[in-house]
Design an enzyme around this catalytic site. Structure first.
Site, PDB file in Angstrom:
ATOM      1  N   SER A   1       0.829  -1.213   0.000  1.00 20.88           N
ATOM      2  CA  SER A   1       0.000   0.000   0.000  1.00 20.88           C
ATOM      3  C   SER A   1       0.863   1.264   0.000  1.00 20.88           C
ATOM      4  O   SER A   1       0.351   2.346  -0.241  1.00 20.88           O
ATOM      5  CB  SER A   1      -0.911   0.005   1.222  1.00 20.88           C
ATOM      6  OG  SER A   1      -0.133  -0.063   2.403  1.00 20.88           O
TER       7      SER A   1
ATOM      8  N   CYS B   1       2.308  -6.549   1.976  1.00 19.79           N
ATOM      9  CA  CYS B   1       1.414  -5.693   2.758  1.00 19.79           C
ATOM     10  C   CYS B   1       0.560  -6.601   3.631  1.00 19.79           C
ATOM     11  O   CYS B   1      -0.106  -7.518   3.123  1.00 19.79           O
ATOM     12  CB  CYS B   1       0.543  -4.902   1.779  1.00 19.79           C
ATOM     13  SG  CYS B   1      -0.812  -4.003   2.554  1.00 19.79           S
TER      14      CYS B   1
END
Lengths: 268, 268
Positions: free
Chosen positions: B11, B73
């Site tokens: 992200s 992530c």
């Protein structure tokens, strides 16, 4: 209409510092607070998205028959106050203008510091407002990314807060500012710590306080001040996490928060 | 196919700690990194939204002819790894499983701590994986909201970091854990500080390292290891703020980042 509540909203819990000042300045008024905790923070979102969210918050508050709106969020004020004023017919007050006005009136050496989230500092929202008042004032902005989590942890008066503030504020001290705007709704909780670091020669400006005073003026001018003298009613709405809102929020508001309800804000 | 690059996404910039380990474990491989900096953080977003974003990241990386994907992530792994594995035909490795496996194999007293963002801790992602391996292990999770901004400020080795760690980790020390998972891609930069607070009796598990080893195993098994012995090529893509990515990211990667390009990720 005079006896209708005031609507206040923020992207989360920070706006409670504004609510606190409104309760203090206008102790007679009913208030409905909405915190958009499901979509916090607004800072990294585009202008279009923030405007859409702002309109949804206002649409929701309008279902509560409010007589005026306070946008208690720096990002929503900076990106969407003008559009909201165009679209809606009731008084709408943002959180930037009042703080900018006060800072401009206080500074003697025409050097103002502004601290806030990265989003607010990059938006130059306070700078734009202050320049409108006096283009000779120079503004030094500084984002302080640790301050929000420090406040939310309840660590505002700890050594950690003091050390972070010492690092963040050194540049502003070097620049010899004489007024400092707490340009994030979380920051009034750091007043003691920031004041200790900045020293007596710098006046701290709390836009929350100035916004509450502005709101009072607007209500007076519009003939909308509540006249009944009775215990005010406070209602709270959030889009997510009412327990966390209560837990952290009571530290912001310095009073018990009951009456918290969930709202599906995307429906508005 | 063997000589095609590996795709890695996160992200934002945190995934660079995973990239660093991959570069170290697989020094021969070309790598394309994508950081979805315009939409960071994924933590507060719904499962549907995170899955949509994950697919867009993968779709973009597929245009670079990658031979395998690493989801670097925690949030995207927890919410969307299964769906991504169903949808796409190339090897996809998440960041949670390898760390969970290692922690479960290390603990002797069957008490593991996991630290991460509030989103990761609330998702119980590591808990679920560890329980699959050994349901008798008890897991104590603790979110540490100050750690990400501390790392991004470059303050990982300061007194502020040490004091925050002391506060956050006290409960885990009291619980007498013997393994601690650094369950956020930013946290490997805090290894020294966390180790100092936890002491010698606790082994730190860096899922980034374990994920890189996992990736190597998968590539070997699939016959996808690069055979050419040449200087690898690294390309970086972000959806916003390449300058900030470079500035903060070089501290994560411990090397210069060039070749950063902007991507309009919502088009994929």
């Amino acid at each position: 209409m005079k006896n209708n509540p005031i609507g206040v909203f923020d992207s989360g819990i920070g706006g409670l510092t504004v609510l606190k000042e409104i309760m203090d300045v206008l102790p007679n008024e009913d208030i409905v607070y909405f915190g958009d905790t499901a979509r916090v923070p607004y800072g990294p979102r585009s202008k279009e998205t923030v405007t859409k969210y702002t309109f949804q918050c206002i649409n929701f508050l309008l279902t509560k028959n409010i007589k005026a709106i306070v946008i208690a969020c720096n990002t929503a004020t900076a990106r969407s106050l003008d559009k909201a004023k165009e679209k809606y017919d009731i008084p709408i007050i943002g959180v930037v203008e009042a703080g900018a006005k006060t800072a401009a009136s206080i500074t003697k050496n025409k050097k103002i510091g502004v601290i806030g989230t990265e989003g607010t500092i990059n938006s130059r929202a306070y700078e734009v407002e202050i320049e409108k008042i006096d283009p000779k004032i120079s503004i030094i902005g500084k984002s302080c990314p640790l301050f929000v989590p420090i406040v939310e942890e309840g660590w505002a008066d700890t050594d950690i807060a003091y050390m972070a503030a010492t690092r963040y504020l050194q540049d502003l001290k070097n620049e010899n500012i004489d007024a400092l705007v707490l340009g994030c709704t979380h920051y009034p909780l750091l007043t003691n710590t920031v004041a200790k670091v900045m020293g007596n020669s710098v006046t701290l400006v709390n836009p929350a306080r100035e916004t509450a005073k502005d709101l009072k003026n607007v209500l007076m001018k519009e003939g909308l001040l509540r006249e009944e003298n009775k215990t005010p009613k406070y209602e709270y709405y959030v889009s997510d996490g009412p327990d966390k809102f209560k837990q952290i929020g009571e530290n912001f508001l310095k009073k018990t928060i009951d009456n918290i309800n969930l709202v599906e804000i995307h429906r508005y």
